[in-house]
Each structure stands twice: as C-alpha cells, then as structure tokens.
Scaffold this active site. Structure first.
Site, PDB file in Angstrom:
ATOM      1  CB  VAL A   6       7.218  -1.415   0.022  1.00 50.04           C
ATOM      2  CG1 VAL A   6       6.311  -2.106  -0.960  1.00 50.04           C
ATOM      3  CG2 VAL A   6       8.404  -2.305   0.358  1.00 50.04           C
ATOM      4  CB  CYS A   7       5.747   3.303  -2.800  1.00 45.59           C
ATOM      5  SG  CYS A   7       7.023   3.152  -4.053  1.00 45.59           S
ATOM      6  CB  ALA A   8       1.402   2.702  -5.422  1.00 43.34           C
TER       7      ALA A   8
END
Length: 99
Positions: A6-8
């Site tokens: 999960v990232c920006a």
C-alpha cells in the site's frame, strides 16, 4: 500467498513489486504481489495474507491494523524501500506471515 503493498499513488511501489516477483521466482515461491494506493485498500485488503505499507503512508499504520486485525500489517523498512530491495521486502513479508 498474497502480499498487498500500500502506497500513496502506486508508481514507485510497482517497481518494488517487480523486484519482489523476481526474487520469488528465483526462490521458486508461489506468491501474488500487488501494489495499490492506500485509498483503495478496502478493495484489496481482504484478499491479502500480508499488508505492507510504504514509508510514505506509515501514518496509516494504526488505522490499517485496526481494519485488518487478523492479518500481519507492517511498514516497509525505509532503506529497503528506497533501495527497491525486493529480496529483503519479500523475506520480511514471508517472515511476518509465518512462512
């Protein structure tokens, strides 16, 4: 086994996914690895065995842990993320999954 990163926005993390997949192939490990923005976690979190947050969204750790109490949820080591060290990130995911 399924690993969710999960990232920006998903851009840089997609390179890490490729590196992790390469490391898994070398070790002959059957694993599904995906990267998605933190805003999409509800679409993909339930299918994952392990959820790893990119350092840029580490502030979401408590909320994600609360949402997925039955899954291992951790932040990717900042140095491993910065170096795109797929081998180390894969090893960490396997370790926290008990594999």
């Amino acid at each position: 086994m399924s690993i969710l990163l999960v990232c920006a926005a998903g851009m840089s993390t997609s390179l890490l996914v490729t590196r992790m997949e390469d490391a898994a192939k070398k070790r002959q490990i059957d694993v599904k690895i995906e990267a998605h923005p933190v805003g999409d976690i509800e679409k993909y979190g339930n299918q994952a065995d392990v959820i790893l947050l990119g350092p840029q969204v580490r502030y979401q750790l408590a909320a994600v842990k609360k949402q997925y109490v039955s899954k291992p949820v951790e932040v990717i080591n900042m140095q491993d993320y910065g170096m795109m060290n797929g081998e180390k990130v894969l090893e960490h995911a396997l370790k926290i999954a008990g594999k």
